[in-house]
Design a protein around this motif. Structure first.
Motif, PDB file in Angstrom:
ATOM      1  N   ARG A 253      -0.041  -6.825  -5.524  1.00  0.00           N
ATOM      2  CA  ARG A 253       1.232  -6.238  -5.102  1.00  0.00           C
ATOM      3  C   ARG A 253       2.295  -7.339  -5.118  1.00  0.00           C
ATOM      4  N   ASP A 257       6.439  -5.822  -1.371  1.00  0.00           N
ATOM      5  CA  ASP A 257       5.862  -4.477  -1.315  1.00  0.00           C
ATOM      6  C   ASP A 257       5.304  -4.196   0.070  1.00  0.00           C
ATOM      7  N   ASP A 258       5.359  -2.936   0.459  1.00  0.00           N
ATOM      8  CA  ASP A 258       4.793  -2.488   1.734  1.00  0.00           C
ATOM      9  C   ASP A 258       3.322  -2.161   1.501  1.00  0.00           C
ATOM     10  N   ARG A 259       2.431  -3.022   1.963  1.00  0.00           N
ATOM     11  CA  ARG A 259       1.009  -2.795   1.721  1.00  0.00           C
ATOM     12  C   ARG A 259       0.494  -1.552   2.420  1.00  0.00           C
ATOM     13  N   ALA A 260       1.061  -1.216   3.567  1.00  0.00           N
ATOM     14  CA  ALA A 260       0.615  -0.021   4.284  1.00  0.00           C
ATOM     15  C   ALA A 260       0.954   1.234   3.494  1.00  0.00           C
ATOM     16  N   ALA A 261       2.129   1.242   2.870  1.00  0.00           N
ATOM     17  CA  ALA A 261       2.525   2.409   2.080  1.00  0.00           C
ATOM     18  C   ALA A 261       1.636   2.583   0.863  1.00  0.00           C
ATOM     19  N   LYS A 262       1.126   1.486   0.329  1.00  0.00           N
ATOM     20  CA  LYS A 262       0.233   1.559  -0.829  1.00  0.00           C
ATOM     21  C   LYS A 262      -1.228   1.732  -0.435  1.00  0.00           C
ATOM     22  N   GLY A 263      -1.488   1.706   0.875  1.00  0.00           N
ATOM     23  CA  GLY A 263      -2.870   1.856   1.337  1.00  0.00           C
ATOM     24  C   GLY A 263      -3.743   0.649   1.025  1.00  0.00           C
TER      25      GLY A 263
END
Length: 472
Positions: A253, A257-263
């Motif tokens: 990523r 990037d938002d890692r939580a949004a990408k799971g």
């Protein structure tokens, strides 16, 4: 009955042989910086300053540490030891083994990762390799390139430096057994003795082969510690671990990037933890016997976490218990002082104290009594019965000593030889001794007696038992 099916392998070209041996892939460890890398280099400097420097250290008029096998004298600073003092070597080995058990129970393979000679010399050889050929990508590219003048020059320089270091290591090793100043003078004319030549070349070749070529294969296949380490681990042992709950799912990523949004978890799947590993394993697969606990993956992962602005510690020293329960640092420290560790510590401290006390109170005099087998008992002038002995008196000091001899234990026993004699510094002397009793004063048989040997004007005193034979 269960049948295991056998699936044939498709045949290749006619006459081709299917090999069952797969050669080991070469590991190209990447350089790494960080707290644990600094500790590793600190131990490299410490161990090598001791190893290379100790033979050159003088103690009075002699080498401070010298194992003179020809004279059977072992000089360790102010102590002169004889083969009869082998018990101290046994004690040292027992203490070393218990220390290994203790450190392993507390924090895994710390010895392997930071102070083992294989690790230390591999680190030194890798440093030379990086300086000559470059870091991991450059070394891989150079090995894959066809032979050229540039490649030949770099390889030749690297191996020349490796061989020089290896031979100096072999020279230093021999310097513990042959006075190193004598050995240094002989090196200019290459006039070493046959055994000196053998050990310089053998130890040098072993260093060159193990640290230059075999490297991680020694740790994985030759070292027995890798195989029985699991018997000393438990769930409260600190080991290098990957936090699966925090790191997975893995994925690349961008930094923003938002890692939580990408799971995704914290692991960006960069693979650097594998690239810096000296044994080529992926610590994310869990505890493996190949892991030597060097913590290179901890350093490089912390660097990546800093760049991504994530918390450090995705790979860290922790326990299986803490990973499973989410235990905090204070819980980990508290569990370190568990009964197993306390027992190891108590035994280790007790043995160390006992050995140090025994060494401090050691009498610098040793005596061996040997009966004269040529004449066990005989009648001499004056109607007296005589036994003959030979006493080996060993002076464990570096000054000449004068000793006084006496014997007791049997009525009428008298000494018929000189009662005083001298032994040179760190020397030994065979002293013939004749003991006599009046004929008929003792019944036939073997009678217990003892010899007393004491320093004239000193406090060293030894008592040795023997027997006086009276024939029928």
């Amino acid at each position: 009955m269960k049948v295991i099916p056998i699936t044939p392998v498709p045949a290749g070209e006619e006459g081709a042989v299917q090999g069952l041996y797969a050669s080991e892939k070469k590991v190209y460890p990447r350089s790494v910086t960080g707290v644990f890398a600094q500790w590793r280099w600190a131990f490299v400097w410490l161990t090598q300053l001791v190893f290379y420097g100790l033979p050159w250290l003088q103690w009075g008029e002699r080498q401070a540490v010298l194992f003179d096998l020809a004279a059977r004298r072992f000089y360790i600073f102010g102590y002169v030891l004889y083969p009869q003092d082998f018990i101290y070597l046994t004690g040292l080995l027992v203490i070393s083994a218990l220390s290994l058990f203790l450190f392993t129970a507390v924090a895994g393979r710390l010895w392997c990762g930071f102070a083992c000679p294989q690790t230390v010399y591999t680190e030194m050889f890798l440093w030379i390799e990086r300086k000559v050929e470059g870091d991991r990508p450059q070394r891989m590219k150079l090995d894959a390139a066809p032979l050229s003048a540039r490649k030949l020059g770099k390889k030749s320089l690297k191996h020349f430096l490796w061989i020089t270091l290896a031979l100096w290591t072999g020279f230093t090793f021999v310097g513990y057994f042959t006075p190193v100043h004598t050995l240094w003078a002989e090196s200019f004319t290459l006039s070493f003795g046959p055994w000196e030549w053998f050990w310089v070349l053998f130890y040098g070749f072993a260093t060159y082969g193990n640290a230059g070529f075999m490297r991680e294969q020694v740790c994985k296949y030759m070292c027995p510690y890798a195989r029985f380490q699991s018997a000393m681990f438990d769930k409260d042992t600190l080991i290098v671990s990957y936090d699966t709950a925090r790191g997975d799912p893995r994925g690349t990523r961008g930094r923003k990037d938002d890692r939580a949004a990408k799971g995704l978890g914290d692991c960006i799947d960069c693979g650097l933890c594998v690239q810096v590993c000296p044994t080529g394993i992926d610590i994310r697969n869990g505890l493996q016997y190949e892991c030597i606990g060097c913590a290179g993956c901890v350093d490089v992962c912390d660097t990546v976490m800093d760049k991504m602005h994530y918390p450090r510690g995705l790979i860290r020293f922790t326990t299986q218990q803490a990973l499973a329960t989410g235990g905090k640092r204070q819980d980990i420290v508290r569990r370190v002082l568990r009964p197993r560790v306390l027992v190891y510590t108590a035994i280790l401290l007790g043995l160390t104290a006992a050995m140090m006390a025994t060494l401090a109170m050691r009498t610098p005099l040793k005596v061996d009594v040997v009966r004269d087998r040529a004449a066990l008992s005989r009648i001499v002038a004056g109607g007296r019965l005589e036994n003959v002995y030979r006493l080996q008196v060993m002076n464990a000091t570096e000054q000449p000593q004068r000793y006084r001899l006496s014997a007791a234990g049997l009525e009428g026993l008298s000494l018929a030889s000189e009662p005083e004699f001298e032994v040179g510094p760190a020397g030994s002397r065979w002293v013939p001794v004749r003991l006599q009793i009046p004929y008929g004063s003792a019944p036939a048989g073997s009678h217990a007696i003892h010899f007393d040997i004491a320093t004239v004007g000193g406090d060293a005193h030894v008592r040795e038992k023997s027997v006086f034979l009276v024939p029928r």
